[in-house]
Design a protein around this motif. Sequence first.
Motif, PDB file in Angstrom:
ATOM      1  N   ASP A  64       0.831  -1.208   0.000  1.00  0.00           N
ATOM      2  CA  ASP A  64       0.000   0.000   0.000  1.00  0.00           C
ATOM      3  C   ASP A  64       0.863   1.254   0.000  1.00  0.00           C
ATOM      4  N   GLN A  65       1.940   1.250   0.773  1.00  0.00           N
ATOM      5  CA  GLN A  65       2.803   2.431   0.843  1.00  0.00           C
ATOM      6  C   GLN A  65       3.508   2.667  -0.492  1.00  0.00           C
ATOM      7  N   GLU A  66       3.977   1.617  -1.136  1.00  0.00           N
ATOM      8  CA  GLU A  66       4.618   1.767  -2.455  1.00  0.00           C
ATOM      9  C   GLU A  66       3.624   2.305  -3.471  1.00  0.00           C
ATOM     10  N   ARG A  67       2.412   1.773  -3.434  1.00  0.00           N
ATOM     11  CA  ARG A  67       1.364   2.206  -4.352  1.00  0.00           C
ATOM     12  C   ARG A  67       1.056   3.687  -4.136  1.00  0.00           C
ATOM     13  N   LEU A  68       0.932   4.077  -2.876  1.00  0.00           N
ATOM     14  CA  LEU A  68       0.647   5.467  -2.553  1.00  0.00           C
ATOM     15  C   LEU A  68       1.782   6.383  -3.004  1.00  0.00           C
ATOM     16  N   THR A  69       3.009   5.936  -2.814  1.00  0.00           N
ATOM     17  CA  THR A  69       4.163   6.730  -3.243  1.00  0.00           C
ATOM     18  C   THR A  69       4.157   6.918  -4.755  1.00  0.00           C
ATOM     19  N   ARG A  70       3.866   5.860  -5.492  1.00  0.00           N
ATOM     20  CA  ARG A  70       3.819   5.955  -6.955  1.00  0.00           C
ATOM     21  C   ARG A  70       2.668   6.844  -7.420  1.00  0.00           C
ATOM     22  N   LEU A  71       1.512   6.696  -6.777  1.00  0.00           N
ATOM     23  CA  LEU A  71       0.371   7.533  -7.154  1.00  0.00           C
ATOM     24  C   LEU A  71       0.646   9.002  -6.839  1.00  0.00           C
ATOM     25  N   ARG A  72       1.287   9.273  -5.705  1.00  0.00           N
ATOM     26  CA  ARG A  72       1.643  10.649  -5.360  1.00  0.00           C
ATOM     27  C   ARG A  72       2.594  11.228  -6.404  1.00  0.00           C
ATOM     28  N   ALA A  73       3.568  10.434  -6.836  1.00  0.00           N
ATOM     29  CA  ALA A  73       4.506  10.895  -7.856  1.00  0.00           C
ATOM     30  C   ALA A  73       3.781  11.177  -9.175  1.00  0.00           C
ATOM     31  N   THR A  74       2.851  10.299  -9.536  1.00  0.00           N
ATOM     32  CA  THR A  74       2.081  10.496 -10.758  1.00  0.00           C
ATOM     33  C   THR A  74       1.245  11.766 -10.666  1.00  0.00           C
ATOM     34  N   LEU A  75       0.569  11.946  -9.545  1.00  0.00           N
ATOM     35  CA  LEU A  75      -0.256  13.144  -9.367  1.00  0.00           C
ATOM     36  C   LEU A  75       0.590  14.416  -9.383  1.00  0.00           C
ATOM     37  N   THR A  76       1.748  14.363  -8.752  1.00  0.00           N
ATOM     38  CA  THR A  76       2.632  15.529  -8.729  1.00  0.00           C
ATOM     39  C   THR A  76       3.108  15.872 -10.137  1.00  0.00           C
ATOM     40  N   THR A  77       3.490  14.857 -10.901  1.00  0.00           N
ATOM     41  CA  THR A  77       3.917  15.075 -12.288  1.00  0.00           C
ATOM     42  C   THR A  77       2.776  15.643 -13.115  1.00  0.00           C
ATOM     43  N   ASP A  78       1.582  15.075 -12.951  1.00  0.00           N
ATOM     44  CA  ASP A  78       0.411  15.582 -13.668  1.00  0.00           C
ATOM     45  C   ASP A  78       0.111  17.025 -13.286  1.00  0.00           C
ATOM     46  N   PHE A  79       0.238  17.347 -12.000  1.00  0.00           N
ATOM     47  CA  PHE A  79      -0.005  18.708 -11.529  1.00  0.00           C
ATOM     48  C   PHE A  79       0.967  19.681 -12.196  1.00  0.00           C
ATOM     49  N   GLU A  80       2.226  19.297 -12.249  1.00  0.00           N
ATOM     50  CA  GLU A  80       3.237  20.154 -12.877  1.00  0.00           C
ATOM     51  C   GLU A  80       2.957  20.338 -14.370  1.00  0.00           C
ATOM     52  N   ALA A  81       2.560  19.256 -15.046  1.00  0.00           N
ATOM     53  CA  ALA A  81       2.258  19.338 -16.475  1.00  0.00           C
ATOM     54  C   ALA A  81       1.040  20.219 -16.721  1.00  0.00           C
ATOM     55  N   GLN A  82       0.007  20.074 -15.890  1.00  0.00           N
ATOM     56  CA  GLN A  82      -1.191  20.889 -16.066  1.00  0.00           C
ATOM     57  C   GLN A  82      -0.914  22.356 -15.743  1.00  0.00           C
ATOM     58  N   THR A  83      -0.060  22.611 -14.769  1.00  0.00           N
ATOM     59  CA  THR A  83       0.319  23.988 -14.446  1.00  0.00           C
ATOM     60  C   THR A  83       1.041  24.632 -15.633  1.00  0.00           C
ATOM     61  N   ALA A  84       1.953  23.887 -16.247  1.00  0.00           N
ATOM     62  CA  ALA A  84       2.668  24.399 -17.423  1.00  0.00           C
ATOM     63  C   ALA A  84       1.695  24.649 -18.571  1.00  0.00           C
ATOM     64  N   ARG A  85       0.738  23.732 -18.744  1.00  0.00           N
ATOM     65  CA  ARG A  85      -0.260  23.889 -19.808  1.00  0.00           C
ATOM     66  C   ARG A  85      -1.102  25.137 -19.564  1.00  0.00           C
ATOM     67  N   LEU A  86      -1.508  25.363 -18.320  1.00  0.00           N
ATOM     68  CA  LEU A  86      -2.308  26.538 -17.994  1.00  0.00           C
ATOM     69  C   LEU A  86      -1.526  27.815 -18.280  1.00  0.00           C
ATOM     70  N   THR A  87      -0.245  27.807 -17.958  1.00  0.00           N
ATOM     71  CA  THR A  87       0.604  28.965 -18.236  1.00  0.00           C
ATOM     72  C   THR A  87       0.637  29.256 -19.736  1.00  0.00           C
ATOM     73  N   GLU A  88       0.783  28.210 -20.537  1.00  0.00           N
ATOM     74  CA  GLU A  88       0.797  28.378 -21.987  1.00  0.00           C
ATOM     75  C   GLU A  88      -0.557  28.883 -22.493  1.00  0.00           C
ATOM     76  N   LEU A  89      -1.629  28.322 -21.978  1.00  0.00           N
ATOM     77  CA  LEU A  89      -2.966  28.688 -22.440  1.00  0.00           C
ATOM     78  C   LEU A  89      -3.337  30.118 -22.091  1.00  0.00           C
ATOM     79  N   THR A  90      -2.844  30.604 -20.972  1.00  0.00           N
ATOM     80  CA  THR A  90      -3.213  31.947 -20.548  1.00  0.00           C
ATOM     81  C   THR A  90      -2.348  33.024 -21.205  1.00  0.00           C
TER      82      THR A  90
END
Length: 106
Positions: A10-36
Motif C-alpha cells: 500500500d505504501q509503495e502504491r501510494l508513493t507511486r500515485l503521489r509521484a504520478t499526481l505531482t507530475t500531472d499537476f506540474e504538467a497541467q500547471t505548465a499547460r495553464l501557463t501556456e494557455l493563458t
Amino acid sequence: MSTDLRGATDQERLTRLRATLTTDFEAQTARLTELTADTGDPGEAHTQAAMIATTRQSLAQIGDALRRMAEGVYGTCERCAAPIPAERLEVLPHARFCVPCQQKHG
C-alpha cells in the motif's frame, strides 16, 4: 498510468500515485501557463477559454487528491467511506468516489 501497481505494498502504491499526481499537476500547471498567454487571435478565444477551464478543473482535482493523501484519507470514498479499489485509483488517481457511489450520484 503505465506502472503495474499490483503486488506493490500500500505504501509503495501510494508513493507511486503521489509521484504520478505531482507530475500531472506540474504538467497541467505548465499547460495553464501556456494557455493563458495572449495569442492575440480572437477567433480562438472560445476554444482557449474552454481549454483553460478544463485545465483548471484538472489542477483542482489533482490538488484535492494530493491534499487527501496529506490528510491520510486518500483512497476512501467520500460518500460511503468504503475503500476505493487500487485498480480504480491506478486508472483515475484523483477519484473521490467508489464506482457504485459515482454511478449513483454521477
